[in-house]
Design a protein around this motif. Structure first.
Motif, short mmCIF file in Angstrom:
data_model
loop_
_atom_site.label_atom_id
_atom_site.label_comp_id
_atom_site.label_asym_id
_atom_site.label_seq_id
_atom_site.Cartn_x
_atom_site.Cartn_y
_atom_site.Cartn_z
N SER A 1 5.30 -17.34 3.49
CA SER A 1 6.26 -18.39 3.17
C SER A 1 5.58 -19.76 3.13
N LEU A 2 4.73 -20.04 4.13
CA LEU A 2 4.08 -21.34 4.20
C LEU A 2 3.10 -21.56 3.05
N SER A 3 2.42 -20.49 2.64
CA SER A 3 1.41 -20.63 1.59
C SER A 3 1.96 -20.31 0.21
N ASN A 4 3.25 -19.91 0.15
CA ASN A 4 3.89 -19.59 -1.13
C ASN A 4 3.08 -18.54 -1.90
N THR A 5 2.75 -17.45 -1.21
CA THR A 5 1.88 -16.41 -1.78
C THR A 5 2.55 -15.05 -1.71
N LYS A 6 2.56 -14.35 -2.83
CA LYS A 6 3.09 -12.99 -2.86
C LYS A 6 2.02 -12.00 -2.41
N VAL A 7 2.49 -10.86 -1.87
CA VAL A 7 1.57 -9.78 -1.51
C VAL A 7 2.02 -8.50 -2.23
N PHE A 8 1.14 -7.98 -3.07
CA PHE A 8 1.36 -6.67 -3.68
C PHE A 8 0.57 -5.66 -2.85
N THR A 9 1.19 -4.54 -2.50
CA THR A 9 0.52 -3.55 -1.66
C THR A 9 0.29 -2.26 -2.44
N VAL A 10 -0.87 -1.65 -2.20
CA VAL A 10 -1.25 -0.41 -2.87
C VAL A 10 -1.65 0.60 -1.80
N GLY A 11 -0.99 1.75 -1.77
CA GLY A 11 -1.29 2.78 -0.79
C GLY A 11 -1.82 4.04 -1.45
N LEU A 12 -2.94 4.55 -0.95
CA LEU A 12 -3.49 5.83 -1.40
C LEU A 12 -3.50 6.74 -0.18
N PHE A 13 -2.54 7.65 -0.11
CA PHE A 13 -2.34 8.42 1.12
C PHE A 13 -2.76 9.88 1.01
N SER A 14 -3.60 10.23 0.03
CA SER A 14 -4.13 11.59 -0.06
C SER A 14 -5.47 11.61 0.67
N ASP A 15 -5.46 12.02 1.94
CA ASP A 15 -6.65 11.89 2.78
C ASP A 15 -7.73 12.90 2.42
N VAL A 16 -8.98 12.51 2.74
CA VAL A 16 -10.12 13.40 2.54
C VAL A 16 -10.64 13.80 3.91
N GLY A 17 -11.58 14.76 3.93
CA GLY A 17 -12.13 15.20 5.20
C GLY A 17 -11.18 16.14 5.92
N SER A 18 -11.39 16.31 7.22
CA SER A 18 -10.62 17.29 7.99
C SER A 18 -9.27 16.76 8.44
N TYR A 19 -9.09 15.43 8.45
CA TYR A 19 -7.85 14.86 8.97
C TYR A 19 -6.73 14.92 7.94
N ARG A 20 -5.56 15.37 8.37
CA ARG A 20 -4.38 15.39 7.52
C ARG A 20 -3.23 14.73 8.27
N PRO A 21 -2.70 13.62 7.76
CA PRO A 21 -1.61 12.94 8.47
C PRO A 21 -0.34 13.78 8.45
N THR A 22 0.46 13.65 9.51
CA THR A 22 1.75 14.34 9.57
C THR A 22 2.75 13.63 8.66
N LEU A 23 3.86 14.31 8.38
CA LEU A 23 4.88 13.72 7.53
C LEU A 23 5.46 12.43 8.11
N PRO A 24 5.77 12.38 9.44
CA PRO A 24 6.26 11.11 9.99
C PRO A 24 5.24 9.98 9.85
N GLU A 25 3.95 10.31 10.00
CA GLU A 25 2.93 9.27 9.86
C GLU A 25 2.87 8.76 8.42
N LEU A 26 2.97 9.67 7.45
CA LEU A 26 2.99 9.25 6.05
C LEU A 26 4.18 8.34 5.79
N SER A 27 5.33 8.69 6.38
CA SER A 27 6.53 7.87 6.21
C SER A 27 6.30 6.48 6.77
N ARG A 28 5.64 6.39 7.94
CA ARG A 28 5.38 5.08 8.54
C ARG A 28 4.40 4.27 7.70
N ARG A 29 3.38 4.94 7.14
CA ARG A 29 2.42 4.24 6.29
C ARG A 29 3.13 3.60 5.09
N LYS A 30 3.96 4.38 4.42
CA LYS A 30 4.67 3.88 3.24
C LYS A 30 5.62 2.75 3.64
#
Length: 503
Positions: free
Chosen positions: A396-425
């Protein structure tokens, strides 16, 4: 004999000492066991709410639809059992918001279907309220015939499109929504689902007679709307005095923001461990598909920058690296992008955005449009005392918009749970909603280049709106008023509103 007695006494003392040591050992093991059980009990109690929410999300993921008869908004008998079960589960954890989105088939006019879809969503909402769910935990929206679950080629298919769908967010979205009315100068608010959002704006009160907004619009396909005219906007100011509701209309003035206006972009880039599929802090990891896709998308974005555009890059992991000032030089930006400075570790998402908003280079220059584009594949966990409210205030003070981009398809051995994905989004959606931007979800690394190109197009095709009220009809200073903008976008009306105190 004496020697025998002495030896026997020694054996007896040794056995006694051994028994004592063994007894203390048993007591020590028993103490550790009790301590572990207590800790496990404490942990299970602390996370009981989250576990129940996870179970609820899992159940909704398999059965999350209520269907309706043709042209009707009344609940069918089979809907009540599902809604009763949903209500029972929600009562166990009221920290979460349920988004209720109504849809129709393609029969009938677009305006009729928009209205019908909203009525269907409200039918679900009202029933849940009747079971004891607080109204503030329920957010409804109507999508009309947009986003069909299946094509409308047959009656059987159309029946599947006459529906209401549920989706969850966590308290971050709820707090973000409420935060809009905490801070003066924040954006108009429009109800939206996690999937899509059609209008957003940074909002300012310039005087008693005038409010202004930087308005962004997109259609059902997610593309910018650049054909808006002043006559497509209807402005109304409403208030209540001594129990009597009053209102006055406003005169809108619309100025397109095109590529002739200066635009300053800050791009935050996530180099946390999860981007590499590794949280060990190993700094010799090779770039993954996600890292390469992020860097390739930012490079394309730099390629597309015009002569009147400035940029800077902020890299973050658990730490946020210092960035250069804004520059028009593409070679300087390419150099920053190619620097081998990988932070790794956790995800200081909030701090990276906050640092981007802190740059005051163009704060006093009204001819410069400022935008932060925040990318992450994870969830905030390393920003210390920087909160969502901190971001909203600074935006508000800087009069700046924020566009957010989420890439939630994880790599490696870790797989987020559905509630965690919901929180990320929910986190990313909340930041975008409350700062005038949009949230984009990439389903794969290949989506990123198109998303970054869309954001650039969206910023350049936004609008500056000035609304002037009739000064002779305005309420006294200190009156709570509600400004409402009705925007006709390609035949469909979108409503933005904002409460504020009259000066």
């Amino acid at each position: 004999m004496k020697n025998f007695q002495e030896q026997n006494n020694k054996r007896s003392n040794a056995q006694s000492s051994s028994l004592n040591r063994r007894g203390y050992g048993y007591l020590y093991i028993l103490f550790i066991a009790v301590l572990i059980i207590s800790l496990l009990t404490l942990i299970s109690t602390a996370y009981a709410g989250e576990s129940s929410f996870g179970a609820l999300v899992d159940s909704l993921n398999s059965v999350n639809i209520v269907y309706f008869d043709y042209g009707k908004s009344e609940l069918k008998p089979e809907a009540y059992r599902l809604l009763d079960d949903l209500s029972l589960e929600m009562k166990s954890d009221l920290a979460h918001t349920l988004y209720i989105t109504g849809y129709t088939d393609d029969q009938g006019s677009e305006n009729f279907n928009d209205d019908l879809s909203l009525k269907r969503a409200n039918s679900v909402k009202q029933y849940l309220i009747s079971t004891g769910i607080p109204a503030e935990n329920l957010v409804v929206s109507g999508r009309g015939e947009n986003e069909p679950a299946i094509d409308n080629s047959t009656e059987e298919n159309r029946a599947k499109n006459r529906r209401v769908v549920f989706s969850f967010s966590n308290s971050a979205v709820k707090n973000g929504k409420n935060a809009i009315d905490k801070f003066p100068g924040l954006r108009f608010y429009a109800e939206a689902t996690l999937k899509n959002q059609y209008a957003n704006s940074i909002f300012r009160v310039n005087s008693r007679e005038e409010i202004t907004a930087d308005l962004s619009l997109r259609d059902s396909a997610g593309q910018p709307v650049d054909s808006l005219k002043a006559e497509d906007i209807a402005a109304m100011l409403r208030w209540e005095t001594s129990g009597v509701v009053d209102s006055t209309e406003g005169q809108p003035r619309l100025i397109p923001i095109n590529d002739k206006k200066k635009v300053a972009f800050t791009l935050t880039m996530d180099y946390s461990g999860s981007m590499y599929g590794d949280d060990t802090g190993n700094r010799k990891l090779n770039p993954t598909e996600k890292v390469l896709a992020m860097e390739g998308s930012v490079k394309l974005f730099i390629d597309l920058l015009g002569n009147n555009m400035f940029g800077k890059i902020i890299k973050f992991g658990s730490q946020v690296l210092a960035s250069l000032r804004f520059t028009k030089s593409k070679s300087v930006l390419y150099g920053e992008l190619q620097k081998n400075s990988m932070p790794l570790g956790g995800t200081a998402l909030y701090r990276s955005i906050y640092n981007g908003l802190m740059d005051t280079t163009y704060q006093s220059n009204p001819t410069v449009v400022k935008t932060v584009i925040a990318f992450t594949d994870g969830m905030e966990n390393s920003s210390g005392n920087i909160t969502l409210d901190s971001i909203y205030r600074r935006s508000s003070l800087s009069n700046t918009k924020v566009f957010t981009v989420g890439l939630f398809s994880d790599v490696g051995s870790y797989r987020p749970t559905l509630p965690e994905l919901s929180r990320r989004k929910a986190d990313m959606l909340s930041i975008a909603q409350n700062t005038g931007g949009f949230f984009y979800q990439a389903n794969s690394p290949e989506d990123l280049k198109q998303i970054y190109a869309n954001i650039l197009d969206q910023v350049l095709k936004s609008y500056f709106v000035s609304i002037v009220w009739n000064s002779s009809k305005l309420p006294p200073k200190g009156t709570l008023v509600k400004a409402e903008l009705k925007i006709n976008v390609k035949g469909t009306t979108r409503v933005l509103y904002k409460n504020y105190i009259m000066e």
